[in-house]
Design a protein around this motif. Sequence first.
Motif, PDB file in Angstrom:
ATOM      1  N   TRP B 213     -62.651 -47.165  24.780  1.00  0.00           N
ATOM      2  CA  TRP B 213     -63.327 -48.445  25.035  1.00  0.00           C
ATOM      3  C   TRP B 213     -63.447 -48.732  26.529  1.00  0.00           C
ATOM      4  N   LEU B 214     -62.462 -48.292  27.286  1.00  0.00           N
ATOM      5  CA  LEU B 214     -62.523 -48.488  28.742  1.00  0.00           C
ATOM      6  C   LEU B 214     -63.694 -47.687  29.316  1.00  0.00           C
ATOM      7  N   VAL B 215     -63.821 -46.445  28.839  1.00  0.00           N
ATOM      8  CA  VAL B 215     -64.920 -45.591  29.312  1.00  0.00           C
ATOM      9  C   VAL B 215     -66.259 -46.179  28.857  1.00  0.00           C
ATOM     10  N   LEU B 216     -66.291 -46.675  27.602  1.00  0.00           N
ATOM     11  CA  LEU B 216     -67.523 -47.294  27.093  1.00  0.00           C
ATOM     12  C   LEU B 216     -67.907 -48.506  27.952  1.00  0.00           C
ATOM     13  N   ALA B 217     -66.893 -49.323  28.259  1.00  0.00           N
ATOM     14  CA  ALA B 217     -67.143 -50.517  29.096  1.00  0.00           C
ATOM     15  C   ALA B 217     -67.673 -50.090  30.460  1.00  0.00           C
ATOM     16  N   LEU B 218     -67.102 -49.016  31.004  1.00  0.00           N
ATOM     17  CA  LEU B 218     -67.557 -48.528  32.308  1.00  0.00           C
ATOM     18  C   LEU B 218     -69.027 -48.092  32.246  1.00  0.00           C
ATOM     19  N   GLY B 219     -69.372 -47.388  31.160  1.00  0.00           N
ATOM     20  CA  GLY B 219     -70.761 -46.957  30.969  1.00  0.00           C
ATOM     21  C   GLY B 219     -71.689 -48.157  30.883  1.00  0.00           C
ATOM     22  N   ILE B 220     -71.265 -49.176  30.131  1.00  0.00           N
ATOM     23  CA  ILE B 220     -72.096 -50.382  29.978  1.00  0.00           C
ATOM     24  C   ILE B 220     -72.168 -51.139  31.306  1.00  0.00           C
ATOM     25  N   VAL B 221     -71.052 -51.169  32.051  1.00  0.00           N
ATOM     26  CA  VAL B 221     -71.060 -51.824  33.371  1.00  0.00           C
ATOM     27  C   VAL B 221     -72.105 -51.153  34.269  1.00  0.00           C
ATOM     28  N   LEU B 222     -72.126 -49.815  34.261  1.00  0.00           N
ATOM     29  CA  LEU B 222     -73.078 -49.081  35.110  1.00  0.00           C
ATOM     30  C   LEU B 222     -74.521 -49.412  34.726  1.00  0.00           C
ATOM     31  N   THR B 223     -74.802 -49.389  33.410  1.00  0.00           N
ATOM     32  CA  THR B 223     -76.190 -49.688  32.989  1.00  0.00           C
ATOM     33  C   THR B 223     -76.537 -51.149  33.275  1.00  0.00           C
ATOM     34  N   THR B 224     -75.548 -52.038  33.133  1.00  0.00           N
ATOM     35  CA  THR B 224     -75.811 -53.461  33.397  1.00  0.00           C
ATOM     36  C   THR B 224     -76.107 -53.689  34.881  1.00  0.00           C
ATOM     37  N   ILE B 225     -75.311 -53.033  35.733  1.00  0.00           N
ATOM     38  CA  ILE B 225     -75.579 -53.177  37.175  1.00  0.00           C
ATOM     39  C   ILE B 225     -76.984 -52.644  37.463  1.00  0.00           C
ATOM     40  N   GLY B 226     -77.307 -51.523  36.801  1.00  0.00           N
ATOM     41  CA  GLY B 226     -78.642 -50.946  36.960  1.00  0.00           C
ATOM     42  C   GLY B 226     -79.731 -51.929  36.552  1.00  0.00           C
ATOM     43  N   ASP B 227     -79.545 -52.563  35.374  1.00  0.00           N
ATOM     44  CA  ASP B 227     -80.532 -53.540  34.878  1.00  0.00           C
ATOM     45  C   ASP B 227     -80.694 -54.702  35.855  1.00  0.00           C
ATOM     46  N   ASN B 228     -79.554 -55.204  36.344  1.00  0.00           N
ATOM     47  CA  ASN B 228     -79.602 -56.354  37.260  1.00  0.00           C
ATOM     48  C   ASN B 228     -80.271 -55.972  38.584  1.00  0.00           C
ATOM     49  N   TRP B 229     -79.862 -54.830  39.091  1.00  0.00           N
ATOM     50  CA  TRP B 229     -80.408 -54.362  40.364  1.00  0.00           C
ATOM     51  C   TRP B 229     -81.925 -54.172  40.234  1.00  0.00           C
ATOM     52  N   TYR B 230     -82.316 -53.537  39.097  1.00  0.00           N
ATOM     53  CA  TYR B 230     -83.745 -53.290  38.869  1.00  0.00           C
ATOM     54  C   TYR B 230     -84.510 -54.621  38.837  1.00  0.00           C
ATOM     55  N   SER B 231     -83.925 -55.607  38.153  1.00  0.00           N
ATOM     56  CA  SER B 231     -84.611 -56.904  38.039  1.00  0.00           C
ATOM     57  C   SER B 231     -84.843 -57.515  39.419  1.00  0.00           C
ATOM     58  N   TYR B 232     -83.832 -57.426  40.289  1.00  0.00           N
ATOM     59  CA  TYR B 232     -83.993 -57.986  41.644  1.00  0.00           C
ATOM     60  C   TYR B 232     -85.022 -57.179  42.448  1.00  0.00           C
ATOM     61  N   LEU B 233     -84.966 -55.826  42.253  1.00  0.00           N
ATOM     62  CA  LEU B 233     -85.942 -54.974  42.964  1.00  0.00           C
ATOM     63  C   LEU B 233     -87.362 -55.324  42.511  1.00  0.00           C
ATOM     64  N   ASP B 234     -87.472 -55.585  41.199  1.00  0.00           N
ATOM     65  CA  ASP B 234     -88.767 -55.916  40.620  1.00  0.00           C
ATOM     66  C   ASP B 234     -89.297 -57.224  41.201  1.00  0.00           C
ATOM     67  N   VAL B 235     -88.368 -58.183  41.388  1.00  0.00           N
ATOM     68  CA  VAL B 235     -88.757 -59.484  41.957  1.00  0.00           C
ATOM     69  C   VAL B 235     -89.356 -59.285  43.349  1.00  0.00           C
ATOM     70  N   TYR B 236     -88.729 -58.403  44.134  1.00  0.00           N
ATOM     71  CA  TYR B 236     -89.189 -58.197  45.517  1.00  0.00           C
ATOM     72  C   TYR B 236     -90.117 -56.977  45.657  1.00  0.00           C
ATOM     73  N   ASN B 237     -90.593 -56.438  44.485  1.00  0.00           N
ATOM     74  CA  ASN B 237     -91.512 -55.293  44.452  1.00  0.00           C
ATOM     75  C   ASN B 237     -91.009 -54.096  45.272  1.00  0.00           C
ATOM     76  N   GLN B 238     -89.765 -53.777  45.117  1.00  0.00           N
ATOM     77  CA  GLN B 238     -89.188 -52.690  45.914  1.00  0.00           C
ATOM     78  C   GLN B 238     -88.825 -51.457  45.078  1.00  0.00           C
ATOM     79  N   TYR B 239     -89.078 -51.532  43.760  1.00  0.00           N
ATOM     80  CA  TYR B 239     -88.673 -50.409  42.909  1.00  0.00           C
ATOM     81  C   TYR B 239     -89.634 -49.221  43.051  1.00  0.00           C
ATOM     82  N   THR B 240     -89.044 -48.022  43.199  1.00  0.00           N
ATOM     83  CA  THR B 240     -89.843 -46.786  43.182  1.00  0.00           C
ATOM     84  C   THR B 240     -89.191 -45.820  42.203  1.00  0.00           C
ATOM     85  N   LEU B 241     -89.935 -44.787  41.809  1.00  0.00           N
ATOM     86  CA  LEU B 241     -89.410 -43.855  40.792  1.00  0.00           C
ATOM     87  C   LEU B 241     -88.180 -43.084  41.263  1.00  0.00           C
TER      88      LEU B 241
END
Lengths: 203, 267
Positions: B213-241
């Motif tokens: 469960w700790l490893v699962l939480a870590l995996g979800i933390v990573l994807t969540t940070i990714g989702d949040n970061w992407y959302s902010y990048l999207d707001v400022y149009n800074q996301y690239t492939l």
Amino acid sequence: MSGLDTLIARSLDSTIRENLGEQTYQKLERRLFERHGIGFTQAVEDFRKLDSVLREFFGNGAEGVERQIIDKIMILEQSKRQEKRWITIEDQSLTKLILESLGDEDKKNILNAVIDESRIISDILETSRIPQTSGYRKVNTLIQSGMLIPEGFATTHDGKRVTKYRSVFENISIEIEKNKVIVKVQPTKESLKNSHIMQLVCL
Amino acid sequence: MFRLNKRVKEPDEVPQKLEEKINYKVFGLIFAAVIAFQMYLYTFKNPDDPQLSLIATLADFITPLVAAIAGFFVSKRYWNSEVFGKSYLALSLGMMMNAFAEMIYYAYEQQGQTPSPSIADWVWLSFYPLTFYHLAKNISFFKPKISIGVKSLVILLPILITAVYAFLEYGQEQAADTTFFLGLAYIVGSAVILSGAILGALVFRQGVLGIAWLVLALGIVLTTIGDNWYSYLDVYNQYTLNHPVNLLWYAGYLVIAYALYKHKKII
């Protein structure tokens, strides 16, 4: 082991398989054997050992597993007075066992004889006016199923210590709602206190 | 004369306490692989290169698929059980949805249509309720009673994450349009499952299953940070492939796959 634990143990085995799956069941059984040298059935009767193994695997989650298992078997009604709590039996095999015991006239008389006070077997048979041979057999069945629990000793005229028995329940209520028979029981204060399972899970 | 040639095998010692350790080499391997892949993506000078788009999409498709397959194996193991069987099936379906969403998004892009908002977003968003079901099913079974302190933390965390995002997004866009609400939906979903994953790790922390469960939480933390970061990048149009945010998603799914392997090994 408390009579209440024996009663519950009859249903725990299948409930663990249903909730945690066959693979998990086998894994738990293997660990129980490694650590305590006992199988699952015995561990179910010695709930503390089962609890320790569940905690090894699930940590604090073991508490939830135990509670869920018990909830499938019985529902403990909330009451301010812990020792006067009613328990609704959910498990059908347990309901059947209680109803069968009460349906048998001799067994019912045996239970009635020890509902308020503990007695030695010969006293029980005398009070309930049951022949010795079939009486002993029926008392033994009730002891094995956990409906009668040992409570203290009496000394006979030749100096032997003989175990006294008492009913595990103080009161039993049977209700019929549509097609469902609902059995509610009120365990004695002692049986509730002596039950490892009830101590761990419900109290 | 009879001689015993075979060495008498020493009896195995029964461990007093079950132990399960995280293999940090696996983490090292995952992070090295995703960093190497990211370096490879940097070799593309043009961020709009179609080959870059294809390679990035393939990676976006394969990583959740690996986790989904691991989830199906776990779910198959407990097929008949009420909790594990259903919850792991939901989790793996959720990750499968993420893999499909990547392909739908790519198909929209190739056809020259607007990929977002589109049906791909709905498929992506379905990951959150399915993962939430997985977390809720396990937590409600293993820990039906949760203390008020933990409950407050679990509720406050997603509220806080969502509020910060809403404040920043609204401050930038000055309009509550479809894009705003879509971005918000991703943030709410990821923040809620992040909370659930942390709670799950807390519930199992003293048992060997706590490692999985700790490893699962870590995996979800990573994807969540990714989702949040992407959302902010999207707001400022800074996301690239080939933006490093991709690293978090790739690593997140592979870590989740490792957590599922751990679960299968432990119980």
